[in-house]
Scaffold this motif. Sequence first.
Motif, PDB file in Angstrom:
ATOM      1  N   LEU A 239       0.809  -1.218   0.000  1.00  0.00           N
ATOM      2  CA  LEU A 239       0.000   0.000   0.000  1.00  0.00           C
ATOM      3  C   LEU A 239       0.843   1.269   0.000  1.00  0.00           C
ATOM      4  O   LEU A 239       0.302   2.372   0.035  1.00  0.00           O
ATOM      5  CB  LEU A 239      -0.938   0.004   1.212  1.00  0.00           C
ATOM      6  N   HIS A 240       2.182   1.114  -0.019  1.00  0.00           N
ATOM      7  CA  HIS A 240       3.112   2.256  -0.081  1.00  0.00           C
ATOM      8  C   HIS A 240       2.873   3.231   1.079  1.00  0.00           C
ATOM      9  O   HIS A 240       2.634   4.423   0.875  1.00  0.00           O
ATOM     10  CB  HIS A 240       2.986   2.970  -1.430  1.00  0.00           C
ATOM     11  N   LEU A 241       2.948   2.712   2.293  1.00  0.00           N
ATOM     12  CA  LEU A 241       2.689   3.502   3.489  1.00  0.00           C
ATOM     13  C   LEU A 241       3.981   4.026   4.100  1.00  0.00           C
ATOM     14  O   LEU A 241       5.053   3.472   3.881  1.00  0.00           O
ATOM     15  CB  LEU A 241       1.950   2.639   4.535  1.00  0.00           C
ATOM     16  N   THR A 242       3.856   5.078   4.894  1.00  0.00           N
ATOM     17  CA  THR A 242       4.991   5.567   5.674  1.00  0.00           C
ATOM     18  C   THR A 242       5.145   4.686   6.919  1.00  0.00           C
ATOM     19  O   THR A 242       4.299   3.833   7.220  1.00  0.00           O
ATOM     20  CB  THR A 242       4.771   7.020   6.119  1.00  0.00           C
ATOM     21  N   GLY A 243       6.214   4.917   7.686  1.00  0.00           N
ATOM     22  CA  GLY A 243       6.458   4.143   8.889  1.00  0.00           C
ATOM     23  C   GLY A 243       5.336   4.270   9.902  1.00  0.00           C
ATOM     24  O   GLY A 243       4.850   3.266  10.443  1.00  0.00           O
ATOM     25  N   GLN A 244       4.893   5.499  10.169  1.00  0.00           N
ATOM     26  CA  GLN A 244       3.825   5.694  11.146  1.00  0.00           C
ATOM     27  C   GLN A 244       2.492   5.162  10.634  1.00  0.00           C
ATOM     28  O   GLN A 244       1.691   4.617  11.398  1.00  0.00           O
ATOM     29  CB  GLN A 244       3.717   7.168  11.516  1.00  0.00           C
TER      30      GLN A 244
END
Length: 402
Positions: A239-244
Amino acid sequence: MFRIKASIFFSVFVAMLSLMLISPIMPPLIRELGLSESHSGWIISLGSVWMAIMAPIWGRRSDTRGRKPIILTGFIGMGVSCLLFALALYSGLKGWIAGGMLVALLIVTRSMIGLFIPAVLSSAQAYMGDVTEGQERTAGMAIISAANGMGLVFGPAIAGAFTGIGLLWPLYFGTALSFVAFVAALLFIPPAKPIMQERPPKVNPFQSGLRLYLLAGFVTMTAVIGIQVVGGFYFQDMLHLTGQETARMLSVGLMLAGVAMLLVQVVQMKWMKLQPKTMMLVGSLFILLGMLIFLYSGSKAYYYLAFFLFGVGAGMSMPGFMAAASLSVSKEQQGGVAGLIASVQGITAIVTPIVTTTLYQADKSLPFWLIIALSAAIVPVLLFVKGRASAKPSANEGLARE
């Protein structure tokens, strides 16, 4: 009786919650530290060696020294270990320690957590075995599974909330909670005489009947730990998410799994009252279904559905194999069998992170196919076993078979 069961519930809940505070933050922390997915697997796996080693030892000691002293020791050790693990991560994020030295320090401090957690889990489960018989044993193990479910619900939720402040804050909370649990156990767990005044009879993990339940436990815990280890990486990559964002999504997913586990325990205790083998069979099928949805969906909504179905499966399988194993031995061996169950969990925590992260680096779908294969394979094994587990009055009457 209510006071004992409530104390057991709270002890298991805090131990599981402390573990679940770590799971959602490890994938983003590993990447912020500049380490690879395989490093994460080795840290978790090697850090779990002591859990596998110490679980049966803590269980047998609780037979001879009493359940309460061992639970108190476990909470003190958990608090100190969690603080040291947080400090090691903090040092890595600040750049004070890096490379091999950082990985080694993380392994050592994670090992300390694994050393003390089974003191709580083994003793609490053995205590439940002390105060229950027959069908009530299955309901008692469902209480322990419900405590696990509560930990799965609140651990990720709390971790997700604290990540808004910083990724290490869940660990600080876990440290404080362990010391609070120590005080609560000291005040509220009823003192009880040891079950055995001398060395208790050992439980052979390969004896007929028991080995099947331990194998079923290994399969279930492989699924539970596998999702915790690679789930964050999978969602972040798919889903190409950031760390948080990854930590929050994994927190919500694990929370949904925990809610499902809780609902299953309520239904099981009040209405279904299924036998342990049936619970393991149904649970394996739900776990398999959840894994298939993980593989063949590409949206958050379907991932969350998969987590819920997975929670239903785990909520059926965990009390199933725990109750069946407990019923297959005598009163004098409850600490020993509880230690073996915790040891299986520790062994799974050693093997699964290494295997799943290695498979993940080869192909993102392979860890899920591994869980599907194991869940499918255990079903015919369980079906070939006839009868059901029954409680044993003494250690000298052999093992009751299904």
